[in-house]
Scaffold this active site. Structure first.
Site, PDB file in Angstrom:
ATOM      1  N   GLU A   1       0.936  -1.112  -0.053  1.00  0.00           N
ATOM      2  CA  GLU A   1       0.159   0.056   0.128  1.00  0.00           C
ATOM      3  C   GLU A   1       1.012   1.224   0.063  1.00  0.00           C
ATOM      4  O   GLU A   1       0.935   2.022   0.671  1.00  0.00           O
ATOM      5  CB  GLU A   1      -0.765   0.172   1.289  1.00  0.00           C
ATOM      6  CG  GLU A   1      -1.943  -1.075   1.502  1.00  0.00           C
ATOM      7  CD  GLU A   1      -2.683  -0.658   2.797  1.00  0.00           C
ATOM      8  OE1 GLU A   1      -3.724  -1.301   3.009  1.00  0.00           O
ATOM      9  OE2 GLU A   1      -1.988  -0.111   3.935  1.00  0.00           O
TER      10      GLU A   1
ATOM     11  N   GLY B   1       2.356   4.847  -0.585  1.00  0.00           N
ATOM     12  CA  GLY B   1       1.847   6.030  -1.201  1.00  0.00           C
ATOM     13  C   GLY B   1       3.237   6.840  -1.683  1.00  0.00           C
ATOM     14  O   GLY B   1       3.559   7.067  -2.979  1.00  0.00           O
TER      15      GLY B   1
ATOM     16  N   ARG C   1       4.600  19.653   5.141  1.00  0.00           N
ATOM     17  CA  ARG C   1       5.529  18.997   5.854  1.00  0.00           C
ATOM     18  C   ARG C   1       6.681  19.591   6.422  1.00  0.00           C
ATOM     19  O   ARG C   1       7.077  19.204   7.699  1.00  0.00           O
ATOM     20  CB  ARG C   1       6.004  17.680   4.876  1.00  0.00           C
ATOM     21  CG  ARG C   1       4.968  16.953   4.361  1.00  0.00           C
ATOM     22  CD  ARG C   1       5.538  15.747   3.618  1.00  0.00           C
ATOM     23  NE  ARG C   1       6.337  14.885   4.417  1.00  0.00           N
ATOM     24  CZ  ARG C   1       7.629  14.474   4.399  1.00  0.00           C
ATOM     25  NH1 ARG C   1       8.396  15.434   3.895  1.00  0.00           N
ATOM     26  NH2 ARG C   1       8.098  13.833   5.275  1.00  0.00           N
TER      27      ARG C   1
ATOM     28  N   CYS D   1       0.527  33.702   8.661  1.00  0.00           N
ATOM     29  CA  CYS D   1       0.768  34.356  10.073  1.00  0.00           C
ATOM     30  C   CYS D   1       1.001  33.467  10.988  1.00  0.00           C
ATOM     31  O   CYS D   1       0.546  33.229  11.857  1.00  0.00           O
ATOM     32  CB  CYS D   1      -0.456  35.249  10.493  1.00  0.00           C
ATOM     33  SG  CYS D   1      -0.809  36.574   8.861  1.00  0.00           S
TER      34      CYS D   1
HETATM   35  C1  LIG Z   1      -0.376   6.332   4.979  1.00  0.00           C
HETATM   36  C2  LIG Z   1      -0.631   4.989   4.768  1.00  0.00           C
HETATM   37  C3  LIG Z   1      -0.170   4.196   3.552  1.00  0.00           C
HETATM   38  C4  LIG Z   1       0.871   4.854   2.719  1.00  0.00           C
HETATM   39  O1  LIG Z   1       2.084   5.213   3.489  1.00  0.00           O
HETATM   40  P1  LIG Z   1       3.391   5.721   2.813  1.00  0.00           P
HETATM   41  O2  LIG Z   1       4.224   6.130   3.971  1.00  0.00           O
HETATM   42  O3  LIG Z   1       2.996   6.771   2.058  1.00  0.00           O
HETATM   43  O4  LIG Z   1       3.905   4.774   1.913  1.00  0.00           O
HETATM   44  C5  LIG Z   1      -0.330   2.873   3.596  1.00  0.00           C
HETATM   45  N1  LIG Z   1      -1.377   2.375   4.247  1.00  0.00           N
HETATM   46  C6  LIG Z   1      -1.950   3.025   5.194  1.00  0.00           C
HETATM   47  C7  LIG Z   1      -2.704   2.203   6.136  1.00  0.00           C
HETATM   48  C8  LIG Z   1      -1.664   4.355   5.684  1.00  0.00           C
HETATM   49  O5  LIG Z   1      -2.088   4.951   6.420  1.00  0.00           O
END
Ligand SMILES: *Cc1c(COP(=O)(O)O)cnc(C)c1O
Length: 427
Positions: free
Chosen positions: A273, A275, A311, A342
């Site tokens: 998963e 990102g 970030r 601000c």
């Molecule tokens: C945020 C998240 C991801 C992705 O995380 P990355 O650090 O962007 O790879 C995958 N699974 C779950 C459940 C998340 O909360």
């Protein structure tokens, strides 16, 4: 490794004639090459699938590119599920990895046929109550507690994290699921974020594989898929060595062959998963310098601010900055690079050595492709920027327009006395 932007000053000068700064721009070529490398790295596993973590970059045009390579969506909220459905990504192609989940989100996930990944033992009953009966397929999120270590140190502190079931709850959880008629079982864990080491996934995999073997011994439940989740990081800082996804895939295979295969579990599918790893390096926030300020420090003020990229303000995160057109000039000036909020934490960089900056210069803020635009907010009434896609042929496509004041005021649309705020043309 020297960080080189994927776009030049000349290209930006063309683009701003149509789309004014600030904007996030994404590199289609980079996204495609990376997703291909990921798929290859895990091609040894029959059932392998990447579910892109939608929260990182919830833009359908970008997710569509990943979907061409077989990636599904990892959703965690109603709107992420809606986005996924709108793209035609449904059923087994959605992983619903949420926590503290409202009832109606489980209902929507179930209606779309998503694979639901439960964050807590009590959610088994909550889900059953909500849906009337449990889905045939369910996954449980594991949190072994303690600290998560790899050979060269502590990576993270799962014992402090709100997510997942304890070991005892997990084992009991599979027992209960089986009793209640669940037939397909998954196991998930996310124990460290933004890891820049090839050891994270293999170490996590070993722990999950061993747990899966134990679950089978103690409950008779055979796990069908193991979801290594997110956490593979990117080198935000030029000093960092990028992860080698091929090596990571090969090392996960080693532990798979060592632990699962001898246990007669050589058909377990591996899911991810990711990102950040999928998109992070392939986005830049492009902003123009609009002010210089010489007080107790040297400041350059940009037309972007923390609402476009949170970030640095939120985590003190490093984002590399390139002054476009000055790539080869010496970094002999020290600046704080600020936005206009601000809030004194609205700084993209503090005491950063950069080439001499002039008003009108364009800055490329690197690695904004994940958890960049999506963490945006509207503080100080600032508006979210546009998102652009730099296509493989060099052309540029608008993939999300910039917000307008009407968008900002839209939630007053039920109050006629403030009609002037949200009616187009009145401003
Ligand atoms: C945020 C998240 C991801 C992705 O995380 P990355 O650090 O962007 O790879 C995958 N699974 C779950 C459940 C998340 O909360």
């Amino acid at each position: 490794m020297k960080k080189i932007p994927f776009i030049s000053k000349q290209q930006i000068e063309e683009i701003v004639k149509t789309y004014p700064t600030p904007f996030h721009i994404y590199d289609e070529k980079g996204i495609r090459e990376n997703v291909k490398a990921l798929q290859e790295a895990f091609s040894w596993n029959q059932g392998y699938r990447e579910y892109f973590a939608v929260k990182a970059t919830p833009n359908p045009f970008l997710i569509k590119i990943l979907n061409e390579y077989g990636c599904g969506c990892d959703c965690s909220s109603e709107t992420e599920l809606m986005l996924s459905e709108a793209m035609g990504i449904t059923g087994d192609n959605i992983m619903f990895s949420s926590n503290d989940t409202p009832r109606k989100e489980f209902v929507l996930a179930d209606r779309l046929g998503a694979t639901i990944n439960l964050d807590d033992f009590t959610h088994i009953d909550f889900l059953e109550e909500t849906l009337g009966a449990l889905p045939k397929k369910l996954s449980l999120r594991y949190n072994p507690g303690g600290i998560f270590k790899i050979s060269n140190g502590i990576m993270d502190n799962p014992g402090d994290a709100k997510y997942g079931l304890t070991t005892e709850q997990l084992i009991e959880g599979y027992r209960v699921l089986k009793e209640k008629g669940v037939e397909i079982f998954g196991m998930h864990a996310f124990l460290a974020s933004n890891t820049v080491t090839n050891e994270y996934y293999p170490t996590l995999a070993k722990q999950l594989f061993e747990t899966a073997v134990r679950v089978k011994k103690e409950t008779g439940v055979s796990i069908d898929f193991i979801n290594l989740s997110g956490g593979i990081g990117i080198p935000y800082n030029p000093d960092q060595e990028p992860n080698d996804i091929r090596l990571i895939g090969a090392k996960v295979k080693e532990v798979y062959d060592e632990i699962l295969v001898p246990a007669g579990m050589g058909d377990v599918a591996i899911y991810t998963e990711l990102g950040r790893f999928m998109m992070g390096p392939y986005g830049h926030l492009i902003t123009q310098v609009i002010h210089e300020k010489h007080t107790h420090k040297e400041y350059v003020g940009c037309d972007a601010c923390a609402v476009n990229l949170m970030r640095p303000a939120m985590y003190g995160a490093y984002h590399h900055i390139t002054v476009l057109g000055k790539e080869d000039e010496p970094c002999d000036h020290k600046y704080d690079v600020t936005g206009s909020l601000c809030e004194n934490n609205d700084k993209f960089a503090i005491d950063r050595m950069l080439p001499e900056i002039c008003i009108g210069d364009y800055l490329a803020i690197h690695d904004t492709g994940a958890h960049g635009y999506s963490m945006g907010y509207n503080y100080n009434g600032k508006l979210r920027s546009a998102e652009l896609l730099l296509k493989e042929d060099g052309s540029v496509q608008l993939i999300r327009r910039a917000e307008t004041p009407q968008d900002y005021f839209a939630t007053f649309d039920c109050f006629p006395e403030y009609a002037s705020l949200f009616q187009k043309g009145d401003l």
